[in-house]
Design an enzyme around this catalytic site. Structure first.
Site, mmCIF file in Angstrom:
data_model
loop_
_atom_site.group_PDB
_atom_site.id
_atom_site.type_symbol
_atom_site.label_atom_id
_atom_site.label_comp_id
_atom_site.label_asym_id
_atom_site.label_seq_id
_atom_site.Cartn_x
_atom_site.Cartn_y
_atom_site.Cartn_z
ATOM 1 N N SER A 168 0.846 -1.194 0.000
ATOM 2 C CA SER A 168 0.000 0.000 0.000
ATOM 3 C C SER A 168 0.885 1.249 0.000
ATOM 4 C CB SER A 168 -0.945 -0.061 1.206
ATOM 5 O OG SER A 168 -1.926 0.923 1.119
ATOM 6 N N ASP A 243 -9.321 -5.146 -4.816
ATOM 7 C CA ASP A 243 -8.935 -4.085 -3.878
ATOM 8 C C ASP A 243 -10.030 -3.021 -3.865
ATOM 9 O OD1 ASP A 243 -7.761 -1.885 -2.549
ATOM 10 O OD2 ASP A 243 -5.756 -2.507 -3.160
ATOM 11 N N HIS A 273 -7.875 -5.324 -0.528
ATOM 12 C CA HIS A 273 -6.734 -4.499 -0.116
ATOM 13 C C HIS A 273 -5.945 -5.116 1.040
ATOM 14 C CE1 HIS A 273 -4.344 -0.895 -0.184
ATOM 15 N NE2 HIS A 273 -4.477 -0.776 1.120
#
Ligand SMILES: *[C@@H]1O[C@H](CO)[C@@H](O)[C@H](O)[C@H]1NC(C)=O
Ligand SMILES: *[C@@H]1O[C@H](CO)[C@@H](O)[C@H](O)[C@H]1NC(C)=O
Ligand SMILES: *[C@@H]1O[C@H](CO)[C@@H](O)[C@H](O)[C@H]1NC(C)=O
Length: 296
Positions: A168, A243, A273
């Protein structure tokens, strides 16, 4: 291989990038409050004090470090020595996502250390867990450089091949710090998981009510501009197609504009995610990447 990981997934059920629940707050306070939104270091509420340790996961050969930064902060970190049976002369520097702390990611580091045979440095950004300070883009870049320099200076790690692995927002840290360290030639690989093209481009999808406020964003993380400056480093792209926080189109775009070779794309049809890391094949792809392109 991933059973320890799966049993610990409840800890990972936190947003690695702030969820859309804060959108209403965001639209009013974007400029002044965006650091709290982009770096939710107090989520979950005990994340600053309760940092799980490697010993709780059956890891014995590790050190808990406090690494000073040049601007006076103190970063807490875990250094896990590679399982000697498979040791590969590779050191993975982990850049974590934006919530929780490094302790939540120990199951991931354990697989990298124990099954894949890499040394792992889990660096905790300023303002997270037991590290001092408050997070922002400039500070995280100092932290990343501090981690890279630590690996370069520590005798037993000197000369190992460095892999920057970012999940991320950690992917943004990996891209920016790889670009800054190109000349030294010791960054031997980059692994990017569920990263965005830039914070500004993320706002319209992650926080729809704030879409007209994107120009106010002062935390930039301009991966789309930085990534094409990187050449000569193998890069692995790991993208969860489900995601819900960073649409996978961001990863597709990053892969497209990447000029570094080889670039390897691996996607996870069921990966969201937070849990792409637990999808089948995830660590096998990392293992193959390290064997084929990084280790000598
Ligand atoms: C990811 O985190 C968010 C926020 O805590 C949670 O609502 C969601 O269920 C998590 N997703 C998964 C797949 O764990
Ligand atoms: C690791 O790489 C360094 C730098 O090339 C080299 O000096 C060292 O001998 C290597 N060690 C192993 C165990 O391969
Ligand atoms: C995705 O999930 C579905 C439903 O659980 C499953 O049948 C399928 O095999 C999964 N696909 C992959 C690639 O893991």
């Amino acid at each position: 291989m991933t059973s320890a990981l799966q049993s610990f997934m409840s800890y990972l059920r936190v947003p690695l990038l702030a969820s859309s629940g804060v959108a209403a707050v965001l639209s009013g306070l974007l400029y002044f409050k965006q650091n709290e939104i982009i770096y939710p270091r107090n989520f979950p509420p005990d994340a600053r004090t309760n940092v799980p340790r490697p010993s709780q996961f059956g890891i014995a050969d590790y050190e808990e470090l406090m690494i000073p930064t040049p601007d006076g902060e103190s970063l807490s970190a875990f250094y896990l020595r590679a399982n000697k049976q498979y040791a590969r002369n590779v050191t993975i520097l982990m850049f974590h996502g934006n919530a929780g702390n490094i302790g939540y990611r120990i199951p991931i580091a354990k697989i990298l250390e124990d099954d894949i045979g890499c040394n792992v440095l889990m660096l905790q950004y300023r303002g997270y867990g037991l590290s001092s300070g408050t997070p922002n883009e400039k500070g995280l870049m100092i932290d990343a450089q501090t981690g890279i320099d630590y690996i370069r200076q520590r005798l037993e790690l000197r000369g190992t091949r460095i892999v920057l692995y970012g999940q991320s927002i950690g992917g943004a840290v990996a891209i920016a710090s790889a670009a800054r360290n190109l000349k030294q030639g010791d960054i031997a690989g980059i692994i990017l998981e569920n990263t965005f093209t830039s914070i500004r481009k993320l706002i319209p999808t992650a926080f729809p009510p704030a879409k007209y406020l994107a120009p106010l964003c002062h935390q930039l993380w301009p991966n789309e501009e930085t990534l094409p400056r990187i050449t000569g480093i193998p890069i692995l792209f790991l993208s969860g197609l489900k995601d819900e926080i960073i649409p996978s189109s961001h990863m597709v775009q990053l892969y497209r504009i990447c000029r570094s070779e080889p670039k390897i794309w691996k996607e996870f049809p069921n990966g969201s995610h937070n849990d792409t890391v637990a999808e089948p094949g995830y660590f096998a792809y990392i293992d193959d990447f390290i064997s084929q392109y990084v280790a000598r």
